[in-house]
Design a protein around this motif. Structure first.
Motif, PDB file in Angstrom:
ATOM      1  N   ILE A  40       0.860  -1.186   0.000  1.00 45.99           N
ATOM      2  CA  ILE A  40       0.000   0.000   0.000  1.00 45.99           C
ATOM      3  C   ILE A  40       0.894   1.232   0.000  1.00 45.99           C
ATOM      4  O   ILE A  40       1.900   1.285   0.714  1.00 45.99           O
ATOM      5  CB  ILE A  40      -0.934   0.001   1.223  1.00 45.99           C
ATOM      6  N   SER A  41       0.531   2.231  -0.794  1.00 44.22           N
ATOM      7  CA  SER A  41       1.306   3.473  -0.840  1.00 44.22           C
ATOM      8  C   SER A  41       0.397   4.633  -1.220  1.00 44.22           C
ATOM      9  O   SER A  41      -0.671   4.437  -1.814  1.00 44.22           O
ATOM     10  CB  SER A  41       2.450   3.366  -1.853  1.00 44.22           C
ATOM     11  N   ASN A  42       0.855   5.834  -0.862  1.00 42.60           N
ATOM     12  CA  ASN A  42       0.135   7.050  -1.257  1.00 42.60           C
ATOM     13  C   ASN A  42       0.900   7.802  -2.347  1.00 42.60           C
ATOM     14  O   ASN A  42       0.847   9.026  -2.418  1.00 42.60           O
ATOM     15  CB  ASN A  42      -0.107   7.955  -0.052  1.00 42.60           C
ATOM     16  N   ILE A  43       1.604   7.081  -3.200  1.00 40.76           N
ATOM     17  CA  ILE A  43       2.400   7.734  -4.248  1.00 40.76           C
ATOM     18  C   ILE A  43       1.535   8.509  -5.236  1.00 40.76           C
ATOM     19  O   ILE A  43       2.040   9.392  -5.940  1.00 40.76           O
ATOM     20  CB  ILE A  43       3.291   6.719  -5.005  1.00 40.76           C
ATOM     21  N   SER A  44       0.243   8.222  -5.284  1.00 42.62           N
ATOM     22  CA  SER A  44      -0.652   8.968  -6.173  1.00 42.62           C
ATOM     23  C   SER A  44      -1.311  10.144  -5.453  1.00 42.62           C
ATOM     24  O   SER A  44      -2.087  10.878  -6.057  1.00 42.62           O
ATOM     25  CB  SER A  44      -1.736   8.036  -6.717  1.00 42.62           C
ATOM     26  N   GLY A  45      -1.007  10.307  -4.164  1.00 41.69           N
ATOM     27  CA  GLY A  45      -1.639  11.349  -3.371  1.00 41.69           C
ATOM     28  C   GLY A  45      -2.602  10.805  -2.338  1.00 41.69           C
ATOM     29  O   GLY A  45      -2.997  11.512  -1.413  1.00 41.69           O
ATOM     30  N   HIS A  46      -3.000   9.546  -2.495  1.00 45.24           N
ATOM     31  CA  HIS A  46      -3.811   8.877  -1.484  1.00 45.24           C
ATOM     32  C   HIS A  46      -3.435   7.397  -1.464  1.00 45.24           C
ATOM     33  O   HIS A  46      -2.826   6.884  -2.401  1.00 45.24           O
ATOM     34  CB  HIS A  46      -5.309   9.063  -1.745  1.00 45.24           C
ATOM     35  N   ASN A  47      -3.798   6.706  -0.392  1.00 47.30           N
ATOM     36  CA  ASN A  47      -3.421   5.302  -0.254  1.00 47.30           C
ATOM     37  C   ASN A  47      -4.147   4.428  -1.262  1.00 47.30           C
ATOM     38  O   ASN A  47      -5.369   4.512  -1.418  1.00 47.30           O
ATOM     39  CB  ASN A  47      -3.746   4.799   1.157  1.00 47.30           C
ATOM     40  N   SER A  48      -3.363   3.581  -1.922  1.00 44.02           N
ATOM     41  CA  SER A  48      -3.927   2.611  -2.845  1.00 44.02           C
ATOM     42  C   SER A  48      -3.023   1.385  -2.859  1.00 44.02           C
ATOM     43  O   SER A  48      -2.001   1.342  -2.170  1.00 44.02           O
ATOM     44  CB  SER A  48      -4.073   3.203  -4.249  1.00 44.02           C
ATOM     45  N   LEU A  49      -3.398   0.396  -3.636  1.00 43.70           N
ATOM     46  CA  LEU A  49      -2.671  -0.871  -3.682  1.00 43.70           C
ATOM     47  C   LEU A  49      -1.815  -0.932  -4.942  1.00 43.70           C
ATOM     48  O   LEU A  49      -2.286  -0.607  -6.045  1.00 43.70           O
ATOM     49  CB  LEU A  49      -3.666  -2.033  -3.657  1.00 43.70           C
ATOM     50  N   TYR A  50      -0.553  -1.375  -4.765  1.00 41.87           N
ATOM     51  CA  TYR A  50       0.407  -1.424  -5.867  1.00 41.87           C
ATOM     52  C   TYR A  50       1.170  -2.740  -5.839  1.00 41.87           C
ATOM     53  O   TYR A  50       1.172  -3.464  -4.841  1.00 41.87           O
ATOM     54  CB  TYR A  50       1.407  -0.265  -5.758  1.00 41.87           C
ATOM     55  N   VAL A  51       1.862  -3.003  -6.946  1.00 41.95           N
ATOM     56  CA  VAL A  51       2.777  -4.136  -7.028  1.00 41.95           C
ATOM     57  C   VAL A  51       4.008  -3.694  -7.805  1.00 41.95           C
ATOM     58  O   VAL A  51       3.929  -2.841  -8.696  1.00 41.95           O
ATOM     59  CB  VAL A  51       2.104  -5.358  -7.701  1.00 41.95           C
ATOM     60  N   MET A  52       5.165  -4.246  -7.421  1.00 39.83           N
ATOM     61  CA  MET A  52       6.401  -3.986  -8.149  1.00 39.83           C
ATOM     62  C   MET A  52       7.234  -5.258  -8.155  1.00 39.83           C
ATOM     63  O   MET A  52       6.959  -6.218  -7.422  1.00 39.83           O
ATOM     64  CB  MET A  52       7.188  -2.836  -7.524  1.00 39.83           C
ATOM     65  N   ASP A  53       8.273  -5.266  -8.976  1.00 38.30           N
ATOM     66  CA  ASP A  53       9.172  -6.410  -9.028  1.00 38.30           C
ATOM     67  C   ASP A  53      10.056  -6.453  -7.791  1.00 38.30           C
ATOM     68  O   ASP A  53      10.366  -5.417  -7.190  1.00 38.30           O
ATOM     69  CB  ASP A  53      10.066  -6.335 -10.267  1.00 38.30           C
ATOM     70  N   HIS A  54      10.482  -7.645  -7.424  1.00 36.98           N
ATOM     71  CA  HIS A  54      11.489  -7.793  -6.380  1.00 36.98           C
ATOM     72  C   HIS A  54      12.745  -7.044  -6.817  1.00 36.98           C
ATOM     73  O   HIS A  54      13.221  -7.197  -7.939  1.00 36.98           O
ATOM     74  CB  HIS A  54      11.806  -9.273  -6.179  1.00 36.98           C
ATOM     75  N   GLY A  55      13.265  -6.202  -5.939  1.00 36.31           N
ATOM     76  CA  GLY A  55      14.409  -5.371  -6.284  1.00 36.31           C
ATOM     77  C   GLY A  55      14.019  -3.972  -6.699  1.00 36.31           C
ATOM     78  O   GLY A  55      14.869  -3.094  -6.818  1.00 36.31           O
ATOM     79  N   GLY A  56      12.710  -3.762  -6.913  1.00 30.87           N
ATOM     80  CA  GLY A  56      12.229  -2.432  -7.264  1.00 30.87           C
ATOM     81  C   GLY A  56      11.935  -2.290  -8.745  1.00 30.87           C
ATOM     82  O   GLY A  56      12.667  -2.788  -9.598  1.00 30.87           O
ATOM     83  N   SER A  57      10.841  -1.634  -9.051  1.00 31.24           N
ATOM     84  CA  SER A  57      10.464  -1.292 -10.425  1.00 31.24           C
ATOM     85  C   SER A  57       9.409  -0.202 -10.323  1.00 31.24           C
ATOM     86  O   SER A  57       9.009   0.187  -9.226  1.00 31.24           O
ATOM     87  CB  SER A  57       9.907  -2.517 -11.165  1.00 31.24           C
ATOM     88  N   VAL A  58       8.957   0.306 -11.453  1.00 32.42           N
ATOM     89  CA  VAL A  58       7.890   1.304 -11.417  1.00 32.42           C
ATOM     90  C   VAL A  58       6.640   0.651 -10.835  1.00 32.42           C
ATOM     91  O   VAL A  58       6.161  -0.357 -11.362  1.00 32.42           O
ATOM     92  CB  VAL A  58       7.596   1.854 -12.824  1.00 32.42           C
ATOM     93  N   PRO A  59       6.105   1.178  -9.726  1.00 35.62           N
ATOM     94  CA  PRO A  59       4.925   0.555  -9.115  1.00 35.62           C
ATOM     95  C   PRO A  59       3.728   0.559 -10.063  1.00 35.62           C
ATOM     96  O   PRO A  59       3.453   1.548 -10.742  1.00 35.62           O
ATOM     97  CB  PRO A  59       4.658   1.433  -7.887  1.00 35.62           C
ATOM     98  N   GLU A  60       3.026  -0.560 -10.094  1.00 34.36           N
ATOM     99  CA  GLU A  60       1.857  -0.713 -10.953  1.00 34.36           C
ATOM    100  C   GLU A  60       0.594  -0.608 -10.096  1.00 34.36           C
ATOM    101  O   GLU A  60       0.427  -1.378  -9.150  1.00 34.36           O
ATOM    102  CB  GLU A  60       1.902  -2.069 -11.651  1.00 34.36           C
ATOM    103  N   PRO A  61      -0.302   0.321 -10.394  1.00 30.38           N
ATOM    104  CA  PRO A  61      -1.539   0.437  -9.604  1.00 30.38           C
ATOM    105  C   PRO A  61      -2.459  -0.753  -9.849  1.00 30.38           C
ATOM    106  O   PRO A  61      -2.576  -1.248 -10.972  1.00 30.38           O
ATOM    107  CB  PRO A  61      -2.156   1.743 -10.105  1.00 30.38           C
TER     108      PRO A  61
END
Length: 485
Positions: A27-48
């Motif tokens: 969960i992250s607020n990278i869009s301005g509010h909390n939502s659910l995301y996924v990324m690759d192990h090691g880091g990648s651009v988070p996918e909403p």
């Protein structure tokens, strides 16, 4: 230099990470509010994974899990409310994201739900539902693959799941009245509910005082004959006990062995992992410690095997969440300190010696060296009670000279705790004040959580009494005697 509060508030949250395969859900607020995301192990651009108009609650406040990834079903179970009304309902989305649909054929309409244990291998979960039409809480065993919902308990005081057997045929449930005042029951399929421990409210005499048990989470032993559970029976700062089902009133203490921390605090959590291993969490003077341990059933001892959080890079901060993935034998966690926003890490390797950082969140335009890590300034109050406190002095890098003016910061609650946690709203404010040259004193006076049951209950029927005198003592005998202030 003029430091802006917006810079400190710009740090984004990364919460409740969960490893599934080679992906990390969070969960992250990278869009301005909390939502659910996924990324690759090691880091990648988070996918909403959710539409942009849906906002998730801060996991600190929801009361239960926020989501669970159901790998075999190729779905995600998410707890979503309606426009912030806090009436959380279980919803399903595809594992790659999509529009939420009510889970369990919308069975939980007109309730407020809390998601408990989720067994992704057996496709089972426990949900406690508060009725919005009557004063009743009901506990359900839910089958995620068939949408079947099975009511197992109902009470005005709740029936919060504390443990579930391997075959889900037995569940330990806890009714809670006030802080620490609990009664525990055993649900067994095909049998009547059995009281295990504690005295129900309806059986008490008027004004009767009962021992505070604080029955918490636990696990069934391998032979199925007993339960190991968190409680305050033996230690006011909580610990473990063993209860045999054939003599449940005779609880035996289960001590911890080989803990690495010092200081004052409390046992904060127990979770069963795999292969006879367990996760232990402690809150010690506001900072987090987490251990991997094994239970010795013969000697009734919980022995630490590895320190996961509390030393090295993962120290002097707060563990927002930690989740074990048995498939990869990996821990995913979100951790922050007074000077670092939440970051996502994984702890990997057989010896838990490899820490991988997956996010690099920073504070916009303010080097970390200019922020205050804080220091312990615990003191003995007017009646001899130890009060855990922290003092945040301006960083020497800022160049301030002479005595510093003090801002005296009181946390809310009153049964709450101020911790060195950048993800909580108060820490950016504290850091902003230190950047302006102020020292910030943060006491956790009696009535605060984090220091044991009796410490928390000091303010019962005395809010604004002796807790106020703790503040007076700090002002007159602690801060006034510090030459820096």
């Amino acid at each position: 230099m003029n430091y802006r509060i917006e810079a400190l508030l710009s740090a984004r949250l990364f919460l409740h990470p969960e490893v599934v395969g080679d992906r990390i859900y969070f969960i992250s607020n990278i869009s301005g509010h909390n939502s659910l995301y996924v990324m690759d192990h090691g880091g990648s651009v988070p996918e909403p994974l959710l539409p942009p108009n849906i906002v998730l609650q801060n996991p600190h406040l929801i009361g239960g899990a926020s989501f669970a990834v159901l790998k075999d079903l190729r779905k995600i179970l998410v707890m979503i409310d309606h426009d912030g009304d806090e009436n959380y309902l279980p919803m399903m989305i595809p594992i790659n994201g999509g529009f939420p649909e009510p889970a369990f054929n919308n069975f939980f309409e007109n309730t407020r739900c809390h998601l408990g244990d989720v067994d992704v291998r057996k496709n089972l979960c426990l949900i406690v539902a508060e009725s919005r039409e009557e004063g009743m809480l009901r506990t359900y065993l839910c089958h995620l693959d068939s949408n079947e919902v099975e009511e197992i308990y109902a009470s005005p005081y709740g029936g919060y799941p504390a443990a579930i057997s391997e075959d889900a045929s037995r569940i330990v449930l806890v009714e809670g009245y006030l802080v620490g005042d609990t009664v525990t029951y055993l649900w067994e399929r095909g049998k009547e509910i059995k009281r295990l421990y504690g005295k129900p409210l309806e059986d008490r005499e008027e004004g009767e005082e009962v021992p505070l048990i604080a029955f918490g989470g636990g696990f069934f032993t391998e032979d199925g004959k007993g339960l190991v559970f968190a409680n305050a029976i033996f230690q006011d700062t909580y610990g473990l006990g063993y209860l045999a089902f054939d003599s449940p009133e005779e609880v035996v203490e289960v001590p911890f062995a080989d803990l690495a921390h010092n200081g004052k605090g409390e046992f904060d959590g127990l979770e069963r992992l795999e292969n006879g291993r367990y996760l232990l969490e402690f809150n010690i003077d506001g900072v987090s410690w987490a251990y991997e341990a094994e239970y010795d059933d013969q000697q009734k001892v919980m022995r630490v095997l590895n320190v996961l959080v509390g030393k090295g890079h993962l120290s002097e901060g707060v563990l927002e969440a930690i989740k074990y993935d048995p498939e990869s034998d990996t821990f995913a966690l979100a951790f922050s300190t007074a000077v670092s926003p939440t970051q996502i890490y994984t702890i990997e390797g057989k010896d838990r010696d490899r820490i991988v950082q997956h996010t690099r969140e920073s504070i916009l335009g303010i080097p970390q060296a200019l922020l205050s890590r804080g220091e312990d300034l615990s003191y003995t109050s007017f009646d001899g009670l130890r009060v855990s406190s922290r003092l945040y002095m301006p960083s020497p890098e800022l160049g301030f000279e002479g005595k510093r003016p003090v801002v005296y910061y009181l946390h809310g609650g009153p049964q709450g705790q101020e911790r060195p946690d950048f993800s909580w709203f108060s820490m950016p404010l504290i850091q902003f004040l230190t950047l302006q040259g102020f020292a910030v004193f943060v006491p956790n006076v009696r009535g605060s959580t984090g220091y044991g049951l009796s410490y928390t209950k000091h303010v019962d029927r005395d809010w604004g009494g002796q807790d106020r005198l703790d503040h007076v003592h700090a002002m007159n005998h602690v801060l006034s005697e510090d030459a820096r202030l």
